[in-house]
Design a protein around this motif. Structure first.
Motif, PDB file in Angstrom:
ATOM      1  N   SER A   2      33.228  87.232  26.213  1.00 35.59           N
ATOM      2  CA  SER A   2      34.421  87.391  25.403  1.00 35.59           C
ATOM      3  C   SER A   2      35.683  87.067  26.220  1.00 35.59           C
ATOM      4  CB  SER A   2      34.456  88.811  24.841  1.00 35.59           C
ATOM      5  OG  SER A   2      35.639  89.044  24.154  1.00 35.59           O
ATOM      6  N   LEU A   3      35.704  87.488  27.486  1.00 35.44           N
ATOM      7  CA  LEU A   3      36.859  87.159  28.351  1.00 35.44           C
ATOM      8  C   LEU A   3      37.007  85.639  28.446  1.00 35.44           C
ATOM      9  CD1 LEU A   3      36.494  89.680  31.344  1.00 35.44           C
ATOM     10  CD2 LEU A   3      38.121  89.806  29.441  1.00 35.44           C
ATOM     11  N   LYS A   4      35.867  84.954  28.677  1.00 42.57           N
ATOM     12  CA  LYS A   4      35.904  83.490  28.820  1.00 42.57           C
ATOM     13  C   LYS A   4      36.336  82.827  27.521  1.00 42.57           C
ATOM     14  CE  LYS A   4      32.158  83.550  32.125  1.00 42.57           C
ATOM     15  NZ  LYS A   4      30.704  83.509  32.178  1.00 42.57           N
ATOM     16  N   GLN A   5      35.746  83.284  26.427  1.00 47.78           N
ATOM     17  CA  GLN A   5      36.077  82.678  25.124  1.00 47.78           C
ATOM     18  C   GLN A   5      37.545  82.839  24.782  1.00 47.78           C
ATOM     19  OE1 GLN A   5      33.261  84.402  22.438  1.00 47.78           O
ATOM     20  NE2 GLN A   5      31.601  83.222  23.377  1.00 47.78           N
ATOM     21  N   ASN A   6      38.156  83.874  25.320  1.00 45.17           N
ATOM     22  CA  ASN A   6      39.578  84.083  25.047  1.00 45.17           C
ATOM     23  C   ASN A   6      40.475  83.456  26.112  1.00 45.17           C
ATOM     24  OD1 ASN A   6      39.985  85.787  22.499  1.00 45.17           O
ATOM     25  ND2 ASN A   6      38.236  86.739  23.489  1.00 45.17           N
ATOM     26  N   GLY A   7      39.872  82.580  26.919  1.00 44.92           N
ATOM     27  CA  GLY A   7      40.671  81.751  27.812  1.00 44.92           C
ATOM     28  C   GLY A   7      40.907  82.296  29.206  1.00 44.92           C
ATOM     29  N   MET A   8      40.289  83.439  29.539  1.00 41.94           N
ATOM     30  CA  MET A   8      40.464  83.947  30.904  1.00 41.94           C
ATOM     31  C   MET A   8      39.682  83.076  31.879  1.00 41.94           C
ATOM     32  SD  MET A   8      42.112  86.984  30.735  1.00 41.94           S
ATOM     33  CE  MET A   8      41.900  87.550  32.411  1.00 41.94           C
ATOM     34  N   GLN A   9      40.190  82.916  33.068  1.00 38.49           N
ATOM     35  CA  GLN A   9      39.415  82.272  34.132  1.00 38.49           C
ATOM     36  C   GLN A   9      38.597  83.361  34.803  1.00 38.49           C
ATOM     37  OE1 GLN A   9      40.973  79.273  36.555  1.00 38.49           O
ATOM     38  NE2 GLN A   9      42.942  79.215  35.477  1.00 38.49           N
ATOM     39  N   VAL A  10      37.294  83.317  34.582  1.00 37.87           N
ATOM     40  CA  VAL A  10      36.409  84.330  35.167  1.00 37.87           C
ATOM     41  C   VAL A  10      35.794  83.714  36.420  1.00 37.87           C
ATOM     42  CG1 VAL A  10      34.328  85.698  34.783  1.00 37.87           C
ATOM     43  CG2 VAL A  10      35.990  85.376  32.928  1.00 37.87           C
ATOM     44  N   VAL A  11      36.141  84.259  37.575  1.00 36.24           N
ATOM     45  CA  VAL A  11      35.738  83.611  38.815  1.00 36.24           C
ATOM     46  C   VAL A  11      35.104  84.579  39.813  1.00 36.24           C
ATOM     47  CG1 VAL A  11      37.050  81.474  39.152  1.00 36.24           C
ATOM     48  CG2 VAL A  11      38.246  83.632  39.252  1.00 36.24           C
ATOM     49  N   ALA A  12      34.270  84.003  40.679  1.00 35.12           N
ATOM     50  CA  ALA A  12      33.705  84.797  41.776  1.00 35.12           C
ATOM     51  C   ALA A  12      34.762  84.858  42.879  1.00 35.12           C
ATOM     52  CB  ALA A  12      32.435  84.132  42.283  1.00 35.12           C
ATOM     53  N   PRO A  13      34.866  86.005  43.565  1.00 35.13           N
ATOM     54  CA  PRO A  13      35.858  86.103  44.653  1.00 35.13           C
ATOM     55  C   PRO A  13      35.482  85.189  45.827  1.00 35.13           C
ATOM     56  CG  PRO A  13      34.443  88.051  44.596  1.00 35.13           C
ATOM     57  CD  PRO A  13      34.081  87.240  43.392  1.00 35.13           C
TER      58      PRO A  13
END
Ligand code: PCA
Length: 326
Positions: A278-289
């Protein structure tokens, strides 16, 4: 004459019937600080309906979500003093009362759901005892998803956290702000959407779940999936309220609580994937540190671990030893 006696008798029987049904039905008020769509609250609702079904309606549990009755930090005291019969809290909110309540927010100690379950098994007797001494009976615990960092800028190292308006929700998250030179502001989940919208906050550590609950993409852009710890909600009841129940009703509560705990750990696993999507679908950049960010966080984590170990003493060490052998 006779008919008047009969009438009196009938009236008396009716009064008994009314009193009988009033005595046989108990209602508990159960405040929670999280929104209705959150799986913790959905699990609570299922728990309440399981108890209702198992007791033929003898015990009704009215769940009040979203901190509508009491603010998150006030729920525990409300149950201790009998203003509410039962409640759900993020147990680490009460770390100041007893360090064992903060064991699940020691960074990098238990970062997967499997480890979280083991840490719960290792720490449960001490937590149950600490609650009991405060007049509370433990019912069950449920994990949040692992904690990551939300910001509106790229993070290459912990130095990039300096100066952020850092939302804290407990002792540990406030201490992190201090260690990374951010400005801590303590805000509970129910007020988080407003704090984000008004720019009072531009950085925080929490779960994907709370990110989705607060529509965090409306204010922030990045989620660093650091999987730093897995905090838990704990559900308990005022001991006197529990002891006032009929033994069969008590058993129904215990059984439904055990089922809720198993379901809650399952929901944690299952919903985390959906929240991340859901975070990704709403345009957040979900990244590994990055490695650098991870190293910096490990150093911050080591300081929090030291803080906790110093407070928790031998009792804390015994739990950690038991956990390390599981
Ligand atoms: N959400 C809650 C507690 C931990 C979590 O993941 C919050 O941010 O307040």
């Amino acid at each position: 004459m006779i008919s008047s006696l009969v009438r009196t008798g009938l009236v008396t029987a009716a009064i008994f019937a009314a009193a009988g049904s009033a005595l046989a039905q108990t209602t508990w008020v159960l405040p929670s600080a999280y929104p209705p769509a959150n799986y913790h609250v959905q699990n609570l609702s299922q728990f309440a309906s399981d108890v209702d079904a198992a007791t033929n309606g003898a015990l009704k549990i009215a769940v009040h979500p979203n901190a509508s009755l009491f603010k998150a930090p006030d729920i525990k005291r409300a149950v201790q003093t009998g203003q509410a019969q039962a409640g759900e809290v993020l147990i680490s909110l009460h770390e100041n009362e007893n360090p064992v309540f903060g064991i699940d927010v020691v960074p990098f100690l238990a970062t997967s759901f499997e480890q979280s379950k083991k840490l719960w098994e290792a720490s449960k007797p001490a937590i149950e005892k600490a609650l009991d001494e405060q007049g509370l009976k433990l019912l069950y615990a449920t994990p949040w998803p692992p904690q990551g960092i939300f910001t509106k800028k790229e993070l290459n190292s912990v130095d990039d956290l300096a100066g952020l308006k850092w939302r804290a929700y407990n002792v540990g998250t406030a201490r992190i702000a201090e260690l990374v030179n951010a400005q801590p502001v303590t805000i509970q989940a129910a007020e988080l959407p407003q704090a984000l919208a008004t720019g009072v906050v531009d950085g925080l550590m929490t779960s994907s779940a709370t990110g989705v609950d607060s529509k965090i993409w409306e204010s922030l852009t990045h989620y660093y999936d650091t999987q730093a710890w897995i905090p838990k909600n704990v559900v308990f009841v005022n001991k006197e309220a529990f002891e006032a129940l009929d033994p069969a009703v008590q058993k129904a509560v215990i059984d439904a609580a055990a089922a809720a705990e198993t379901r809650g750990f399952g929901l944690g696993v299952e919903k985390t994937a959906a929240y991340m999507d859901s975070l990704k679908q709403n345009g957040m950049q979900v990244v590994a540190p990055s490695e650098e960010l991870k190293t910096g966080l490990a150093e911050v984590g080591a300081k929090l671990t030291e803080d906790w170990a110093a407070k928790a003493g031998d009792g804390g060490k015994a739990i950690l030893d038991a956990y390390s052998k599981m």
